[in-house]
Design a protein around this motif. Structure first.
Motif, short mmCIF file in Angstrom:
data_model
loop_
_atom_site.label_atom_id
_atom_site.label_comp_id
_atom_site.label_asym_id
_atom_site.label_seq_id
_atom_site.Cartn_x
_atom_site.Cartn_y
_atom_site.Cartn_z
N UNK A 60 20.00 -4.70 7.82
CA UNK A 60 18.88 -3.60 7.61
C UNK A 60 18.48 -2.94 8.83
N UNK A 61 17.60 -2.81 8.84
CA UNK A 61 16.83 -1.93 10.34
C UNK A 61 17.02 -2.61 11.42
N UNK A 62 17.00 -4.08 11.45
CA UNK A 62 17.17 -4.97 12.78
C UNK A 62 18.52 -4.57 13.12
N UNK A 125 12.49 0.72 0.78
CA UNK A 125 11.99 -0.57 1.19
C UNK A 125 12.31 -0.84 2.35
N UNK A 126 13.04 -0.06 3.09
CA UNK A 126 13.61 -0.65 4.39
C UNK A 126 13.07 0.20 5.49
N UNK A 127 12.08 0.27 6.16
CA UNK A 127 11.54 1.24 7.10
C UNK A 127 11.46 0.44 8.33
N UNK A 128 11.58 0.97 9.63
CA UNK A 128 11.21 0.35 10.77
C UNK A 128 9.68 0.37 11.03
N UNK A 129 9.54 -0.83 11.89
CA UNK A 129 8.05 -1.00 12.34
C UNK A 129 7.58 0.35 13.15
N UNK A 273 15.69 -6.70 -0.73
CA UNK A 273 15.07 -5.27 -0.79
C UNK A 273 14.61 -4.80 0.57
N UNK A 274 13.91 -5.72 1.47
CA UNK A 274 13.45 -4.99 2.66
C UNK A 274 14.58 -5.06 3.69
N UNK A 275 15.63 -6.14 3.66
CA UNK A 275 16.64 -6.17 4.81
C UNK A 275 16.41 -7.05 5.73
N UNK A 276 15.36 -8.07 5.54
CA UNK A 276 15.65 -8.98 6.76
C UNK A 276 16.84 -9.85 6.81
N UNK A 277 17.13 -10.43 7.98
CA UNK A 277 18.12 -11.49 7.96
C UNK A 277 17.67 -12.82 7.73
N UNK A 278 18.60 -13.66 7.32
CA UNK A 278 18.43 -14.86 6.84
C UNK A 278 17.14 -15.81 7.46
N UNK A 279 17.28 -15.96 9.09
CA UNK A 279 16.13 -16.48 9.92
C UNK A 279 14.77 -15.93 9.79
#
Length: 429
Positions: A60-62, A125-129, A273-279
């Motif tokens: 995702x954004x990361x 759902x996936x926007x940078x901070x 939805x947001x796109x965070x990784x598992x950790x």
């Protein structure tokens, strides 16, 4: 099992990343620590170590921010001259900077250089901070090209206040968080209430939020916790769901998502939805990484049983399909949040009311205590013993007490003491 959840095919990757060894080499060549890279990307140092070891990959954004950061580090030797020792580029940059400003690692910004492969438009759902307003600092262009600066120092731009920074964060994340809260609960009123509660708490603790590496994640965690609270089932306004979406596919997706347990529902929304990784998903749900992976696997299996188009997709592509479905879902209700100034003002009024109530209660307790101290006895007063009947006392001796009639005769005799026949034969009156 964790590797299988996180791994995506090379064809589906949105941004090209260097190999894990190359990531580590670029970081060491720039003389950056894991903490500095983590602060620039907005993750933890443990996540950066996991990316460099090849155990996990950003998503995702990361992934986009990390790719831009690595591209910047790989372009530094060409911009600064021939590549030499790992510390030469950083030393040269430090020599050009003023002595009062120590060199800091460049944080990736939307206007900065990007990699050769352009990322497609990210879903809602996936926007940078948001980049919160900070103190003025010279940009990288100003440091590398000092000859372009004017002869006189430019006027200092005033730093935006906390209210403007809060309004910027609210404008960036309020709509997306409201949509995510609606997917978690299926209730418009509860979604709007959860997001407003989260932003009110963020405004009350703004110094902590402003210095957080991921302020959107800070607010999102509060909103998710409030939206998934089990106490809402006892509220009459939130006992029933809103009307379902008009499209059959959207209705099936929302029903399938709401059928999951709250923990699995939150994990699926954060990861797919947001796109965070598992950790990062595990950290936000306060679980271990294996636990988050197990929840994700079970949630995908349950969703595949209820969503026909998800059952025909391979396991490694289910996350991408769920992301597209979450983005394409159109709620049947209006999810427009209230303006930032209204939310911020409501939080301030609520804080003032609570402060006044606390002061009033404290004053009442103080007055009651003072009155008690003034009216309380200052010494010990023994209680009076209750009366008891006494037996064996002899009766009263001597003439008996006169009755009322005897008292009248006695008074009459004393009033007419003369002797004579009248005294012996009293007349009738």
């Amino acid at each position: 099992m964790t590797r299988s959840v996180e791994t995506t095919s090379s064809e589906d990757s949105e941004l090209s990343l260097p190999a894990p060894k190359e990531r580590r080499r670029l970081r060491e060549a720039a003389e950056l620590t894991h903490d500095e890279v983590a602060a620039a990307v907005g993750v933890t140092a443990a996540t950066v170590r996991s990316w460099e070891s090849g155990r996990t990959d950003p998503r995702g954004r990361k992934r986009e921010l990390y790719t831009q950061f690595l591209a910047r580090m790989s372009a530094r030797p060409q911009d600064g001259g021939p590549a030499g020792a790992p510390g030469e580029a950083k030393t040269a940059r430090a020599a050009e900077e003023p002595a009062a400003d120590p060199p800091v690692p460049d944080r990736p910004t939307p206007d900065g250089p990007t990699s050769d492969t352009q990322a497609p438009d990210r879903p809602a759902l996936d926007r940078p901070a948001p980049d919160l307003p900070t103190s003025d600092a010279p940009t990288s262009d100003a440091r590398t090209e000092p000859e372009r600066l004017p002869a006189e120092p430019p006027a200092r731009v005033p730093v935006s206040g906390p209210a403007e920074a809060f309004d910027g964060l609210y404008a960036l994340a309020a709509r997306d968080l409201t949509r995510q809260a609606y997917l978690l609960t299926g209730r418009r009123a509860l979604a709007l209430e959860a997001v407003e509660k989260a932003f009110v708490q963020a405004w009350d603790r703004w110094p902590e939020v402003a210095t957080d590496p991921d302020p959107v994640g800070w607010v999102r965690a509060i909103a998710y916790e409030y939206a998934l609270s089990p106490w809402h089932r006892f509220r009459r306004a939130h006992r029933h769901l809103d009307k379902p979406p008009a499209e059959p596919a959207d209705r099936i997706l929302l029903d399938a998502l709401l059928s999951l347990s709250p923990a699995n529902r939150r994990t699926v929304l954060l990861y797919d939805g947001v796109g965070l990784d598992l950790p990062d998903t595990a950290a936000e749900t306060e679980a271990t990484t294996p636990t988050a992976g197990h929840r994700l696997v079970h949630a995908h299996a349950d969703l595949a049983d209820r969503i026909p188009e998800l059952a025909d997709v391979p396991l490694e592509k289910q996350s991408a399909l769920l992301r597209d479905l979450f983005t394409a879902l159109r709620p049947p209700v209006d999810l427009e949040p209230r303006p930032a100034a209204v939310v911020r003002g409501g939080g301030e009024r609520r804080t003032r009311l609570w402060t006044r109530a606390t002061l009033s209660l404290t004053a009442m307790i103080a007055v009651s205590t003072s009155y008690t101290l003034m009216t309380a006895p200052t010494r010990y007063e023994p209680p009076l013993a209750p009366g008891e009947s006494v037996s064996g006392v002899p009766p009263l001796a001597g003439p008996q007490q006169l009755t009322e009639r005897g008292k009248q005769l006695h008074d009459k005799l004393r009033a007419d003491p003369q002797a004579g026949p009248a005294r012996i034969a009293p007349r009738i009156e």
